[in-house]
Design a protein around this motif. Structure first.
Motif, PDB file in Angstrom:
ATOM      1  N   GLY A  99      72.255  67.704  -9.340  1.00 57.00           N
ATOM      2  CA  GLY A  99      70.926  67.758  -8.744  1.00 57.00           C
ATOM      3  C   GLY A  99      69.803  67.586  -9.734  1.00 57.00           C
ATOM      4  N   VAL A 100      69.665  66.402 -10.305  1.00 56.33           N
ATOM      5  CA  VAL A 100      68.602  66.100 -11.260  1.00 56.33           C
ATOM      6  C   VAL A 100      67.352  65.680 -10.485  1.00 56.33           C
ATOM      7  CG1 VAL A 100      67.939  64.641 -13.196  1.00 56.33           C
ATOM      8  CG2 VAL A 100      70.310  65.416 -12.971  1.00 56.33           C
ATOM      9  N   GLU A 101      66.173  66.146 -10.924  1.00 58.91           N
ATOM     10  CA  GLU A 101      64.913  65.810 -10.263  1.00 58.91           C
ATOM     11  C   GLU A 101      64.734  64.296 -10.176  1.00 58.91           C
ATOM     12  OE1 GLU A 101      62.550  66.063  -8.091  1.00 58.91           O
ATOM     13  OE2 GLU A 101      61.616  67.817  -9.000  1.00 58.91           O
ATOM     14  N   GLY A 102      64.355  63.814  -8.998  1.00 61.89           N
ATOM     15  CA  GLY A 102      64.095  62.399  -8.808  1.00 61.89           C
ATOM     16  C   GLY A 102      65.300  61.575  -8.428  1.00 61.89           C
ATOM     17  N   ARG A 103      66.456  62.192  -8.257  1.00 64.25           N
ATOM     18  CA  ARG A 103      67.681  61.462  -7.925  1.00 64.25           C
ATOM     19  C   ARG A 103      67.625  61.003  -6.469  1.00 64.25           C
ATOM     20  NH1 ARG A 103      73.035  63.610  -6.509  1.00 64.25           N
ATOM     21  NH2 ARG A 103      71.884  65.544  -6.304  1.00 64.25           N
ATOM     22  N   LEU A 104      67.875  59.697  -6.233  1.00 67.27           N
ATOM     23  CA  LEU A 104      67.762  59.090  -4.910  1.00 67.27           C
ATOM     24  C   LEU A 104      69.107  58.523  -4.461  1.00 67.27           C
ATOM     25  CD1 LEU A 104      64.463  57.237  -5.744  1.00 67.27           C
ATOM     26  CD2 LEU A 104      64.640  59.150  -4.144  1.00 67.27           C
ATOM     27  N   GLY A 105      69.359  58.579  -3.170  1.00 66.37           N
ATOM     28  CA  GLY A 105      70.642  58.144  -2.637  1.00 66.37           C
ATOM     29  C   GLY A 105      70.716  56.658  -2.343  1.00 66.37           C
ATOM     30  N   MET A 106      71.933  56.123  -2.410  1.00 68.11           N
ATOM     31  CA  MET A 106      72.206  54.716  -2.107  1.00 68.11           C
ATOM     32  C   MET A 106      73.062  54.542  -0.858  1.00 68.11           C
ATOM     33  SD  MET A 106      72.996  52.969  -5.781  1.00 68.11           S
ATOM     34  CE  MET A 106      71.688  52.518  -6.907  1.00 68.11           C
ATOM     35  N   GLY A 107      73.203  55.594  -0.067  1.00 67.87           N
ATOM     36  CA  GLY A 107      74.046  55.506   1.110  1.00 67.87           C
ATOM     37  C   GLY A 107      75.478  55.926   0.825  1.00 67.87           C
ATOM     38  N   ARG A 108      76.343  55.715   1.808  1.00 67.49           N
ATOM     39  CA  ARG A 108      77.744  56.126   1.716  1.00 67.49           C
ATOM     40  C   ARG A 108      78.675  54.986   2.116  1.00 67.49           C
ATOM     41  NH1 ARG A 108      78.529  61.797   1.690  1.00 67.49           N
ATOM     42  NH2 ARG A 108      76.578  62.971   1.753  1.00 67.49           N
ATOM     43  N   ALA A 151      53.363  62.179 -22.849  1.00 70.91           N
ATOM     44  CA  ALA A 151      53.429  60.724 -22.849  1.00 70.91           C
ATOM     45  C   ALA A 151      54.845  60.229 -22.579  1.00 70.91           C
ATOM     46  CB  ALA A 151      52.930  60.173 -24.188  1.00 70.91           C
ATOM     47  N   GLN A 152      55.767  61.147 -22.312  1.00 70.56           N
ATOM     48  CA  GLN A 152      57.148  60.758 -22.041  1.00 70.56           C
ATOM     49  C   GLN A 152      57.303  60.278 -20.605  1.00 70.56           C
ATOM     50  OE1 GLN A 152      59.595  60.683 -24.418  1.00 70.56           O
ATOM     51  NE2 GLN A 152      57.859  61.170 -25.748  1.00 70.56           N
ATOM     52  N   PRO A 153      58.197  59.285 -20.366  1.00 70.34           N
ATOM     53  CA  PRO A 153      58.464  58.849 -18.990  1.00 70.34           C
ATOM     54  C   PRO A 153      58.932  60.020 -18.136  1.00 70.34           C
ATOM     55  CG  PRO A 153      59.415  57.317 -20.568  1.00 70.34           C
ATOM     56  CD  PRO A 153      58.966  58.507 -21.354  1.00 70.34           C
ATOM     57  N   MET A 154      58.601  59.974 -16.860  1.00 68.95           N
ATOM     58  CA  MET A 154      58.946  61.063 -15.956  1.00 68.95           C
ATOM     59  C   MET A 154      59.312  60.479 -14.591  1.00 68.95           C
ATOM     60  SD  MET A 154      56.645  64.481 -15.231  1.00 68.95           S
ATOM     61  CE  MET A 154      56.503  64.782 -17.009  1.00 68.95           C
ATOM     62  N   ALA A 155      60.368  61.016 -13.997  1.00 68.50           N
ATOM     63  CA  ALA A 155      60.802  60.549 -12.683  1.00 68.50           C
ATOM     64  C   ALA A 155      59.821  61.008 -11.615  1.00 68.50           C
ATOM     65  CB  ALA A 155      62.206  61.059 -12.375  1.00 68.50           C
ATOM     66  N   LEU A 156      59.516  60.119 -10.670  1.00 67.09           N
ATOM     67  CA  LEU A 156      58.768  60.546  -9.498  1.00 67.09           C
ATOM     68  C   LEU A 156      59.615  61.585  -8.769  1.00 67.09           C
ATOM     69  CD1 LEU A 156      57.404  57.095  -8.391  1.00 67.09           C
ATOM     70  CD2 LEU A 156      55.985  59.097  -8.827  1.00 67.09           C
ATOM     71  N   PRO A 157      59.078  62.773  -8.494  1.00 69.81           N
ATOM     72  CA  PRO A 157      59.900  63.869  -7.975  1.00 69.81           C
ATOM     73  C   PRO A 157      60.268  63.697  -6.504  1.00 69.81           C
ATOM     74  CG  PRO A 157      57.633  64.572  -8.210  1.00 69.81           C
ATOM     75  CD  PRO A 157      57.706  63.197  -8.787  1.00 69.81           C
ATOM     76  N   THR A 158      61.371  64.318  -6.121  1.00 72.47           N
ATOM     77  CA  THR A 158      61.862  64.257  -4.753  1.00 72.47           C
ATOM     78  C   THR A 158      61.995  65.644  -4.127  1.00 72.47           C
ATOM     79  OG1 THR A 158      64.152  64.281  -5.558  1.00 72.47           O
ATOM     80  CG2 THR A 158      63.150  62.135  -5.156  1.00 72.47           C
ATOM     81  N   SER A 159      61.722  66.692  -4.875  1.00 73.96           N
ATOM     82  CA  SER A 159      61.940  68.053  -4.399  1.00 73.96           C
ATOM     83  C   SER A 159      60.720  68.652  -3.720  1.00 73.96           C
ATOM     84  CB  SER A 159      62.331  68.948  -5.579  1.00 73.96           C
ATOM     85  OG  SER A 159      61.273  68.996  -6.526  1.00 73.96           O
ATOM     86  N   GLY A 160      59.664  67.865  -3.567  1.00 75.42           N
ATOM     87  CA  GLY A 160      58.408  68.376  -3.045  1.00 75.42           C
ATOM     88  C   GLY A 160      57.381  68.605  -4.131  1.00 75.42           C
TER      89      GLY A 160
END
Length: 216
Positions: A99-108, A151-160
């Motif tokens: 469960g890493v922040e910003g992790r997005l699904g590709m389906g099943r 200044a470090q890259p950061m994932a767009l969050p998905t947890s709210g």
């Protein structure tokens, strides 16, 4: 009537009715902000195509990295506006891995196996806000608490949580008002280990995500 307005009207009506039957009272303060103009986010591409991958090229025991994309997310506002950004994963629950922040699904797969995962990172080196250098800060879903800008890259969050755009490094006061943001995005993904996938037929990657802009 807007649903929010209807809810407030019911609460206030109940409060008035209650006050007629008891001496004790409670005050409710209603706050909010009307912004002078809306902001529009636009991505430079409509589809992130990770190509065709042969099952023979997948590692059996560890994830296999996919090609990367580098689109641009532009947020245009009529006037400088305070906001945060986050993602809504429309394939929630299908992302492979921890469960890493910003992790997005590709389906099943047809056998209900998680195909893989991808991230959309904001790269400050390829980004500007109103022509200035940008730094990033992660805030809670209310926009009241913020981490230190970096200044470090950061994932767009998905947890709210919210990603805020800042014009200085090392501050924890949150996002600044921006009129035009040009955000360089790093889109990178992976396929789950082949050992855990049923690949008797072609399996389409089926990711779908919404970029949400939240006014602060």
């Amino acid at each position: 009537m807007h649903p929010t307005a209807r809810t407030l009207a019911i609460v206030l009506a109940l409060g008035l009715a209650t006050s007629a039957f008891c001496a004790s009272t409670v005050d409710i303060q209603v706050t909010g902000t009307l912004v002078p103009s809306a902001c529009t986010p636009v991505l430079s591409v409509s589809t992130l195509h990770f190509g065709t991958v042969s099952s023979a090229d997948l590692h059996p025991e560890r994830p296999t990295a996919l090609i990367e994309h580098a689109p641009t997310l532009t947020v245009q506002c009529g006037t400088p506006t305070l906001y945060g950004l986050r993602l809504v994963d429309n394939r929630a629950g299908s992302a492979y891995g921890p469960g890493v922040e910003g992790r997005l699904g590709m389906g099943r797969t047809a056998a209900d196996e998680q195909i893989g995962a991808y991230h959309l990172d904001v790269d400050p080196e390829r980004s500007t806000i109103d022509g200035r250098r940008v730094f990033l800060s992660l805030g809670d879903r209310t926009g009241n608490l913020w981490g230190t800008s970096t200044a470090q890259p950061m994932a767009l969050p998905t947890s709210g949580s919210l990603l805020g755009l800042v014009d200085r490094a090392g501050v924890d006061t949150g996002a600044v008002a921006v009129q035009v943001a040009q955000l360089g995005i790093r889109a990178h993904g992976l396929i789950a280990p082949a050992r855990g996938l049923t690949l008797t037929d072609a399996v389409p990657l089926d990711g779908h995500v919404t970029v949400e802009l939240v006014y602060l």
